[in-house]
Design an enzyme around this catalytic site. Structure first.
Site, PDB file in Angstrom:
ATOM      1  N   ASP A  74       1.249  -1.163  -0.355  1.00  0.00           N
ATOM      2  CA  ASP A  74      -0.046  -0.186  -0.304  1.00  0.00           C
ATOM      3  C   ASP A  74       0.568   1.570  -0.128  1.00  0.00           C
ATOM      4  OD1 ASP A  74      -2.279  -1.244   0.229  1.00  0.00           O
ATOM      5  OD2 ASP A  74      -2.944  -1.248   2.445  1.00  0.00           O
ATOM      6  N   ASN A 147      -5.062   8.717   1.717  1.00  0.00           N
ATOM      7  CA  ASN A 147      -5.685   7.715   3.304  1.00  0.00           C
ATOM      8  C   ASN A 147      -5.600   9.242   3.679  1.00  0.00           C
ATOM      9  OD1 ASN A 147      -5.405   5.159   2.472  1.00  0.00           O
ATOM     10  ND2 ASN A 147      -3.521   4.611   3.142  1.00  0.00           N
ATOM     11  N   THR A 188      -8.809   1.591   6.408  1.00  0.00           N
ATOM     12  CA  THR A 188      -8.652   0.534   6.705  1.00  0.00           C
ATOM     13  C   THR A 188      -7.055   1.171   6.335  1.00  0.00           C
ATOM     14  OG1 THR A 188      -8.530   0.211   4.132  1.00  0.00           O
ATOM     15  CG2 THR A 188     -10.184  -0.947   5.479  1.00  0.00           C
ATOM     16  N   TYR A 190      -4.299   3.454   8.503  1.00  0.00           N
ATOM     17  CA  TYR A 190      -3.910   3.486  10.332  1.00  0.00           C
ATOM     18  C   TYR A 190      -4.556   3.961  11.307  1.00  0.00           C
ATOM     19  CZ  TYR A 190      -0.895   6.230  13.702  1.00  0.00           C
ATOM     20  OH  TYR A 190      -0.181   6.590  15.044  1.00  0.00           O
TER      21      TYR A 190
END
Length: 293
Positions: A74, A147, A188, A190
């Site tokens: 990722d 993210n 999905t 930290y």
């Protein structure tokens, strides 16, 4: 088809994979355009020939590239996003890591995957990004996160206080090691390890998840993503860390941080059989009772 290829490094056990990968691209008539540092590794460790086109930053994605391929975990995918940015170029993730929620296939299945790409047997899933604004423009033109943004203490045991506002409305002051603000994609990452919720990718929301909150009754909050979020970190130290995905910068005590939804989205290549909840079940082993194995 012009295909940008990015990976962070070539491991010994991946040499045969990369040889086969570029051989199949050649057989399909694709034109690989390789990230410059990665290309140097491929020439040294895989024996890739000279003469391939290269790219170095997001300005190379303005025109001429049809698809980007991220090979890794990722973290590699997130770096690939920083190259693609607003170009609209779709990203195919090939996972070589351990968990990996972003990639839709793996190295064992890459031949079938590339054949399906050639036949256009895939769809796009749009993912939102967060854009960060500070008075000193700390991140420059790299001020985007797929993210999350994290405001957290630097190198001390002392907690920090993060004041949060939703639009003009005061939300809360978080006494904690830090605070995460992220997208559904980041739910999905930290945030998951901090007890945050799992959010379906197409939901138009942002989350705020405290990191090790001192007040036990403080819980993660989900808010509409069209409303700006303003943060201000206060504590005993002069500096804190501000992290966008995996890119960190020190910020001064009291710096005001404004977060908005970016005005463009990332196109992630998805195959019909790999739905979001199927991925979650498999990666997190939902519904598996080890006692019956």
């Amino acid at each position: 088809m012009n295909v940008a290829v990015y990976s962070r490094k070539v491991l010994k056990h991946e040499v045969l994979f990369f040889k086969s990968f570029f051989r199949q691209m050649e057989d399909l008539g694709w034109n690989p355009i390789i990230e410059q540092d990665f290309y140097k590794q491929l020439k040294l460790q895989v024996g890739l020939k000279d003469g391939y086109q290269t790219f170095t930053d997001h300005t190379d994605f303005i025109t001429g590239i049809d698809m980007a391929v991220s090979i890794g975990g990722d973290g590699t995918f997130l770096k690939c996003v920083s190259f693609v940015r607003s170009s609209g170029v779709p990203i195919l993730g090939i996972n070589t890591g351990r968990l990996g929620f972003l990639a839709d296939t793996n190295t064992a299945d890459f031949e079938r995957t590339l054949d399906r790409i050639q036949k256009k047997d895939y769809s796009f899933q749009k993912r939102t990004l967060i854009q960060v604004e500070t008075e000193e423009n700390i991140f420059g033109d790299q001020n985007l996160a797929l993210n999350e943004l994290a405001v957290h203490k630097k190198d001390t045991a002392s907690m920090i206080t993060v004041e949060a506002y939703l639009g003009e409305e005061y939300l809360n002051s978080y006494w904690a090691d830090g605070l995460l603000v992220g997208t559904p994609t980041g739910s999905t990452a930290y945030s998951l390890s901090c007890g945050g919720p799992i959010i379906y990718p197409s939901c138009g929301v942002h989350f705020l998840t405290p990191i090790a909150a001192h007040n036990l009754n403080v819980r993660p909050v989900i808010v509409p993503d069209h409303i700006p979020i303003t943060l201000k970190a206060i504590g005993r130290d002069r500096n804190f860390l501000l992290t966008l995905d995996s890119h960190s910068k020190p910020v001064k005590n009291g710096t005001e941080i404004r977060l908005v939804k970016a005005d463009f989205m990332i196109n992630v290549v998805k195959f019909n059989e790999n739905g979001f909840f199927k991925t979650i079940r498999e990666k997190m082993m939902w519904g598996i009772d080890q006692r019956n194995e």
